[in-house]
Design a protein around this motif. Structure first.
Motif, PDB file in Angstrom:
ATOM      1  N   GLY A 113       0.796  -1.216   0.000  1.00  0.00           N
ATOM      2  CA  GLY A 113       0.000   0.000   0.000  1.00  0.00           C
ATOM      3  C   GLY A 113       0.830   1.269   0.000  1.00  0.00           C
ATOM      4  N   LYS A 114       2.141   1.130   0.041  1.00  0.00           N
ATOM      5  CA  LYS A 114       3.023   2.304   0.077  1.00  0.00           C
ATOM      6  C   LYS A 114       3.224   2.872  -1.330  1.00  0.00           C
ATOM      7  CE  LYS A 114       5.622   0.878   4.176  1.00  0.00           C
ATOM      8  NZ  LYS A 114       6.974   0.566   4.729  1.00  0.00           N
ATOM      9  N   VAL A 115       3.459   4.182  -1.366  1.00  0.00           N
ATOM     10  CA  VAL A 115       3.763   4.860  -2.627  1.00  0.00           C
ATOM     11  C   VAL A 115       5.257   5.157  -2.681  1.00  0.00           C
ATOM     12  CG1 VAL A 115       3.390   6.924  -4.027  1.00  0.00           C
ATOM     13  CG2 VAL A 115       1.464   5.857  -2.818  1.00  0.00           C
ATOM     14  N   GLU A 116       5.886   4.769  -3.784  1.00  0.00           N
ATOM     15  CA  GLU A 116       7.310   5.015  -3.983  1.00  0.00           C
ATOM     16  C   GLU A 116       7.482   6.072  -5.073  1.00  0.00           C
ATOM     17  OE1 GLU A 116       8.752   1.191  -5.165  1.00  0.00           O
ATOM     18  OE2 GLU A 116       7.818   0.193  -3.443  1.00  0.00           O
ATOM     19  N   ILE A 117       8.408   6.994  -4.863  1.00  0.00           N
ATOM     20  CA  ILE A 117       8.777   7.943  -5.909  1.00  0.00           C
ATOM     21  C   ILE A 117       9.975   7.334  -6.622  1.00  0.00           C
ATOM     22  CG2 ILE A 117       9.453  10.294  -6.476  1.00  0.00           C
ATOM     23  CD1 ILE A 117       6.627   9.942  -5.313  1.00  0.00           C
ATOM     24  N   THR A 118       9.862   7.145  -7.927  1.00  0.00           N
ATOM     25  CA  THR A 118      10.824   6.317  -8.646  1.00  0.00           C
ATOM     26  C   THR A 118      11.472   7.031  -9.819  1.00  0.00           C
ATOM     27  OG1 THR A 118       9.187   5.411 -10.202  1.00  0.00           O
ATOM     28  CG2 THR A 118       9.424   4.288  -8.072  1.00  0.00           C
ATOM     29  N   SER A 119      12.621   6.501 -10.200  1.00  0.00           N
ATOM     30  CA  SER A 119      13.320   6.914 -11.413  1.00  0.00           C
ATOM     31  C   SER A 119      12.884   6.004 -12.548  1.00  0.00           C
ATOM     32  CB  SER A 119      14.836   6.803 -11.197  1.00  0.00           C
ATOM     33  OG  SER A 119      15.535   7.087 -12.381  1.00  0.00           O
ATOM     34  N   GLN A 120      12.530   6.603 -13.692  1.00  0.00           N
ATOM     35  CA  GLN A 120      12.036   5.791 -14.810  1.00  0.00           C
ATOM     36  C   GLN A 120      12.589   6.273 -16.145  1.00  0.00           C
ATOM     37  OE1 GLN A 120       7.906   4.785 -14.931  1.00  0.00           O
ATOM     38  NE2 GLN A 120       7.698   4.652 -12.717  1.00  0.00           N
ATOM     39  N   ASN A 121      12.648   5.343 -17.080  1.00  0.00           N
ATOM     40  CA  ASN A 121      13.047   5.659 -18.449  1.00  0.00           C
ATOM     41  C   ASN A 121      12.597   4.535 -19.366  1.00  0.00           C
ATOM     42  OD1 ASN A 121      14.291   6.383 -20.865  1.00  0.00           O
ATOM     43  ND2 ASN A 121      16.220   5.440 -20.266  1.00  0.00           N
ATOM     44  N   HIS A 122      11.395   4.643 -19.899  1.00  0.00           N
ATOM     45  CA  HIS A 122      10.912   3.629 -20.838  1.00  0.00           C
ATOM     46  C   HIS A 122       9.812   4.203 -21.719  1.00  0.00           C
ATOM     47  CE1 HIS A 122       8.245   3.236 -17.312  1.00  0.00           C
ATOM     48  NE2 HIS A 122       7.302   2.887 -18.160  1.00  0.00           N
ATOM     49  N   GLY A 123       9.725   3.670 -22.918  1.00  0.00           N
ATOM     50  CA  GLY A 123       8.698   4.093 -23.866  1.00  0.00           C
ATOM     51  C   GLY A 123       7.727   2.986 -24.203  1.00  0.00           C
ATOM     52  N   PHE A 124       7.974   1.780 -23.666  1.00  0.00           N
ATOM     53  CA  PHE A 124       7.099   0.635 -23.899  1.00  0.00           C
ATOM     54  C   PHE A 124       6.639   0.077 -22.559  1.00  0.00           C
ATOM     55  CE2 PHE A 124       9.609   1.134 -27.653  1.00  0.00           C
ATOM     56  CZ  PHE A 124       8.792   0.750 -28.705  1.00  0.00           C
ATOM     57  N   CYS A 125       5.581  -0.711 -22.578  1.00  0.00           N
ATOM     58  CA  CYS A 125       4.982  -1.200 -21.342  1.00  0.00           C
ATOM     59  C   CYS A 125       4.300  -2.545 -21.593  1.00  0.00           C
ATOM     60  CB  CYS A 125       3.958  -0.178 -20.837  1.00  0.00           C
ATOM     61  SG  CYS A 125       3.425  -0.441 -19.138  1.00  0.00           S
ATOM     62  N   ILE A 126       4.106  -3.322 -20.542  1.00  0.00           N
ATOM     63  CA  ILE A 126       3.383  -4.595 -20.637  1.00  0.00           C
ATOM     64  C   ILE A 126       1.884  -4.335 -20.572  1.00  0.00           C
ATOM     65  CG2 ILE A 126       2.878  -6.753 -19.426  1.00  0.00           C
ATOM     66  CD1 ILE A 126       5.462  -6.835 -20.994  1.00  0.00           C
ATOM     67  N   ASP A 127       1.148  -4.958 -21.463  1.00  0.00           N
ATOM     68  CA  ASP A 127      -0.302  -4.827 -21.539  1.00  0.00           C
ATOM     69  C   ASP A 127      -0.946  -5.642 -20.413  1.00  0.00           C
ATOM     70  OD1 ASP A 127      -2.980  -4.795 -22.138  1.00  0.00           O
ATOM     71  OD2 ASP A 127      -2.761  -5.407 -24.224  1.00  0.00           O
ATOM     72  N   THR A 128      -1.606  -4.951 -19.495  1.00  0.00           N
ATOM     73  CA  THR A 128      -2.234  -5.602 -18.337  1.00  0.00           C
ATOM     74  C   THR A 128      -3.209  -6.686 -18.755  1.00  0.00           C
ATOM     75  OG1 THR A 128      -2.121  -3.479 -17.186  1.00  0.00           O
ATOM     76  CG2 THR A 128      -3.505  -5.184 -16.208  1.00  0.00           C
ATOM     77  N   THR A 129      -4.001  -6.420 -19.794  1.00  0.00           N
ATOM     78  CA  THR A 129      -5.048  -7.362 -20.203  1.00  0.00           C
ATOM     79  C   THR A 129      -4.491  -8.652 -20.786  1.00  0.00           C
ATOM     80  OG1 THR A 129      -5.232  -6.394 -22.435  1.00  0.00           O
ATOM     81  CG2 THR A 129      -6.579  -5.420 -20.689  1.00  0.00           C
TER      82      THR A 129
END
Length: 384
Positions: free
Chosen positions: A310-326
């Motif tokens: 349930g915690k929120v993390e502030i993160t470093s990111q670098n991506h243009g693609f993602c996994i489709d949840t469905t």
């Protein structure tokens, strides 16, 4: 000689595939670069961004208005090279002021042949990308004809379907010790930070690996052996590692030939931890699909919710693609983290096999340290 004299700065044109034009000035001399135009919201950490192999094939725009004020130093390298095709900023600071600085940003970019451009409305460019989406673009001091540049941008192949990993993965295996890569094809050259011979042995697939991932694994007591992305599953198993690490990397995960089959073959045989592109490749190995985000997630302030705590993390990111949840099989895979901006998948854990991954960068460099606990979870998984 540095800092660069302002009279040496020359006109540069930024052209997008949809015909949008921006005019700026080069602070690194002449050049022309083509790639996907993206933006990063980090306020600092430009050296780590520039040396992150995940930016291969991209032209990076920084949203923070002044860049270069603390210079460049040898300790903050995340690889041995600079990877973006060009670097765009609102205002370049040619006079760095920091006790660690050994050279200014312009000199650093010139050394690696990367075009640097300043003096245009970066906010307008970012707003345009946010509305229209990331797109192909070109930056040039050589060709100043708008129509010609737009045509070049349109004709570029782009990143979708391309194997960008082959451009950045190592050619031969190497170890890691004393905060530097060591040549060698087995664990005899890979030492943990404390030289613990009984440390966990980790094989790290190099899809465009960042040095800080190796630093943290070593600090956690692991012996790390980095291997090329093309390494076979049997070759990895013959090394008898305690765990397998899948690194970050550039581009479209579905364009990386053969690797998904390799990881699928390794599932269930050794604990696996994936980051960024490694997360996406692991998702494809689960049987899921990937898709291209409208303008990607790039910066050091991305909010992610850990669904298990349930915690929120502030993160470093670098991506243009993602996994489709469905496309994920819920009977086999559990979603563990989501992005609070768009609800995209940020973390997964396999229900049957010892395998988990995150879309973001828990190794930071640059960015918050909120998620370094994930390396401890990997250690715990190898202990079981």
């Amino acid at each position: 000689m540095w800092p660069q004299k302002r009279e040496e700065v020359m006109k540069a044109i930024i052209a997008l595939e949809d015909g949008t034009i921006f005019e700026g000035k080069s602070f690194t001399g002449r050049g022309e670069a083509i790639g996907e135009i993206v933006f990063n919201t980090s306020m600092s950490g430009y050296q780590e961004i520039l040396t992150d192999p995940s930016y291969t094939g991209q032209i990076v725009t920084m949203t923070y208005p002044m860049i270069g004020n603390y210079g460049i130093n040898p300790e903050d390298m995340e690889s041995s090279s600079v990877h973006p095709k060009a670097f765009l900023v609102k205002e370049y600071n040619a006079f760095p002021s920091n006790y660690r600085s050994t050279q200014p940003l312009a000199q650093f970019l010139e050394t690696y042949g990367v075009l640097g451009v300043e003096g245009f409305d970066t906010r307008a460019l970012v707003r345009h990308i946010r509305k229209a989406g990331a797109m192909k673009g070109i930056v040039s001091t050589e060709d100043l004809d708008h129509a010609s540049l737009v045509k070049k941008a349109q004709e570029w192949t782009g990143l979708v379907g391309q194997n960008m990993v082959e451009r950045v993965s190592c050619e031969k295996p190497y170890g890691w010790a004393d905060n530097m890569p060591l040549s060698g094809s087995n664990f005899s050259t890979a030492k943990s930070a404390d030289n613990n011979e009984k440390a966990f042995k980790v094989v790290a697939f190099d899809f465009g690996i960042k040095y800080n991932q190796l630093r943290i694994l070593a600090e956690k007591g692991c012996q790390v052996q980095v291997v090329p992305a093309t390494t076979s599953a049997q070759a990895v198993l013959d090394m008898n590692p305690d765990g397998i690490f899948l690194s970050n990397g550039p581009g479209d995960p579905e364009g990386v030939e053969g690797v998904v089959d390799t990881i699928r073959e390794l599932l269930g045989k050794k604990p696996i931890f994936g980051i960024c592109l490694g997360h996406q490749i692991l998702g494809l190995a689960y049987g899921a699909r990937s898709y291209k985000l409208k303008f990607g997630h790039r910066g050091g302030n991305q909010p992610v919710k850990n669904l298990e705590t349930g915690k929120v993390e502030i993160t470093s990111q670098n991506h243009g693609f993602c996994i489709d949840t469905t496309s994920l099989n819920e009977e086999d895979v559990k979603i563990t983290h989501i992005n609070l901006n768009d609800n995209s998948v940020e973390g997964m854990r396999h229900r049957k096999f010892p395998a988990f991954s995150v879309q973001y960068h828990p190794e930071h460099a640059p960015g918050p340290h909120d998620a370094t606990y994930l390396f401890d979870e990997f250690i715990e998984m190898m202990q079981q």
